[in-house]
Design an enzyme around this catalytic site. Structure first.
Site, PDB file in Angstrom:
ATOM      1  N   TYR A  53      -0.401  21.013  -6.771  1.00 37.73           N
ATOM      2  CA  TYR A  53      -0.809  19.634  -7.107  1.00 37.73           C
ATOM      3  C   TYR A  53      -2.225  19.637  -7.660  1.00 37.73           C
ATOM      4  CZ  TYR A  53       3.010  18.188  -3.915  1.00 37.73           C
ATOM      5  OH  TYR A  53       4.209  18.005  -3.277  1.00 37.73           O
ATOM      6  N   LEU A 214      10.266   6.934  -1.530  1.00 34.99           N
ATOM      7  CA  LEU A 214      10.352   5.642  -2.219  1.00 34.99           C
ATOM      8  C   LEU A 214      10.866   5.812  -3.652  1.00 34.99           C
ATOM      9  CD1 LEU A 214       7.104   3.925  -0.910  1.00 34.99           C
ATOM     10  CD2 LEU A 214       9.476   3.336  -0.346  1.00 34.99           C
ATOM     11  N   ALA A 215      11.479   6.957  -3.931  1.00 32.67           N
ATOM     12  CA  ALA A 215      12.030   7.225  -5.266  1.00 32.67           C
ATOM     13  C   ALA A 215      10.982   6.952  -6.346  1.00 32.67           C
ATOM     14  CB  ALA A 215      13.296   6.405  -5.505  1.00 32.67           C
ATOM     15  N   GLY A 217       8.442   5.169  -6.294  1.00 33.57           N
ATOM     16  CA  GLY A 217       8.044   3.767  -6.379  1.00 33.57           C
ATOM     17  C   GLY A 217       9.168   2.819  -6.720  1.00 33.57           C
ATOM     18  N   LEU A 219      11.911   2.124  -5.155  1.00 32.04           N
ATOM     19  CA  LEU A 219      12.437   1.352  -4.020  1.00 32.04           C
ATOM     20  C   LEU A 219      11.472   0.280  -3.523  1.00 32.04           C
ATOM     21  CD1 LEU A 219      14.201   4.269  -2.102  1.00 32.04           C
ATOM     22  CD2 LEU A 219      15.268   2.496  -3.501  1.00 32.04           C
ATOM     23  N   GLY A 221      10.623  -1.957  -5.571  1.00 30.88           N
ATOM     24  CA  GLY A 221      11.067  -3.082  -6.383  1.00 30.88           C
ATOM     25  C   GLY A 221      10.196  -3.370  -7.583  1.00 30.88           C
ATOM     26  N   LYS A 222       9.180  -2.546  -7.814  1.00 30.77           N
ATOM     27  CA  LYS A 222       8.267  -2.867  -8.922  1.00 30.77           C
ATOM     28  C   LYS A 222       8.795  -2.410 -10.281  1.00 30.77           C
ATOM     29  CE  LYS A 222       5.144   1.139  -8.405  1.00 30.77           C
ATOM     30  NZ  LYS A 222       3.740   1.528  -8.155  1.00 30.77           N
TER      31      LYS A 222
END
Length: 318
Positions: A53, A214-215, A217, A219, A221-222
């Site tokens: 990273y 959260l996949a 982001g 999941l 919903g954004k």
């Protein structure tokens, strides 16, 4: 904070891990330090990173996340409050990759220098290395544990067959075994883990610290349209694959659960994972204090059976 034991390692970790991929990438040094401080202040102790990273960023060479964490640890003196996990094996340039004994010895010392500490709590094989015998890798990890450089080891991105083989090889030889698995798992990406890896981890007592909780982001919903995905570098590169009828059905179910519970979709998605008996600690990341607060609240959210059943049904793979 109710801590959980990671596999049979004895490591006691919070039920959510902070994903350090953002440090030095989408969170600069100042924000990274604020996030780490706030994470501990909220009662969490688990931080996951990797030597690679954030090598994918133009101009980066890898080690950026570890370097920032090390600088923070040096400045704050909070090493004893953190269960620190990192990984080895992804390409770091100039032939530096894999799980050969020589490279593991080189890579762990490089990680320790960047992290500015004398040991890593959980050292993980970032990828399987079919070119190195499992026994050689396990024996090298045993050296590191004996030397005090590593407390426990884990695997990431292993198939069920190879994880089972690695466990068997280590146990037969009396060597340290992988105490955790870091697989892809979330409400959308369910099939591979649930069908193959989950039964193995439950049967063998291997902890699970799944990534992309959260996949990327999705999941939260954004990202509900391609236009939404185009608004961020991460959205454009990783969330488009979720923008399909099944993905939108999952978001609808999360919206319904949000109305029923008063929580946010991303919190519900994490709570669904935390409630799963096989999962020790999902990994999620934040780039603002507000986002971190939302992650922290997910740990306190207890979903009832009806909500879990609704999410299970909506996210069932076709």
């Amino acid at each position: 904070m109710q801590l959980r034991t990671l596999g049979r390692s004895g490591l006691q970790v919070s039920p959510l891990a902070f994903g350090g991929n953002v440090f030095g990438w989408t969170a600069d040094e100042a924000m990274s330090f604020r996030l780490l401080d706030a994470w501990l202040d909220a009662g969490f102790n688990f931080v996951d990173t990797a030597d690679v990273y954030s090598r994918w960023v133009p101009g980066h060479t890898g080690g950026e996340s570890e370097t920032l964490i090390g600088k923070w640890l040096q400045q704050t003196g909070k090493r004893n409050r953190v269960v620190l996990a990192t990984k080895v094996g992804k390409p770091m340039g100039e032939g530096k990759q894999g799980l050969s004994p020589a490279y593991i010895r080189e890579a762990v010392d490089a990680s320790l220098r960047r992290l500015k500490c004398d040991h890593i709590d959980l050292y993980q094989s970032h990828d399987d290395d079919p070119d190195t015998p499992l026994a050689e890798t396990a024996a090298t990890f045993a050296e590191l544990i004996k030397a005090g450089k590593v407390r426990a080891i884990g695997a990431s991105n292993f198939t069920a067959a190879r994880l089972a083989e690695a466990l068997d090889v280590a146990e037969k030889a009396g060597l340290p075994r992988y105490e955790s698995l870091q697989p892809l798992y979330n409400l959308y990406d369910r099939a591979v883990f649930e069908k193959e890896l989950e039964p193995l981890c439950l049967a063998r007592g291997v902890g699970v610290i799944n990534f992309y909780a959260l996949a990327a982001g999705f999941l939260t919903g954004k990202y509900r349209t391609e236009a939404d995905a185009a608004k961020s570098a991460r959205g454009a590169s990783t969330t488009k694959k979720y923008l399909n009828p099944r993905g939108l059905r999952i978001l609808d179910a999360l919206d319904q659960a949000a109305k029923a519970t008063g929580a946010k979709p991303g919190q519900i998605a994490l709570a669904w994972q935390i409630a799963r008996p096989s999962v020790t600690a999902p990994i999620a990341s934040a780039t603002s204090i507000e986002q971190l607060g939302e992650l922290a609240a997910a740990v306190q959210l207890k979903l009832d059976a009806d909500v879990i059943a609704m999410l299970d049904q909506a996210s069932a793979e076709e």
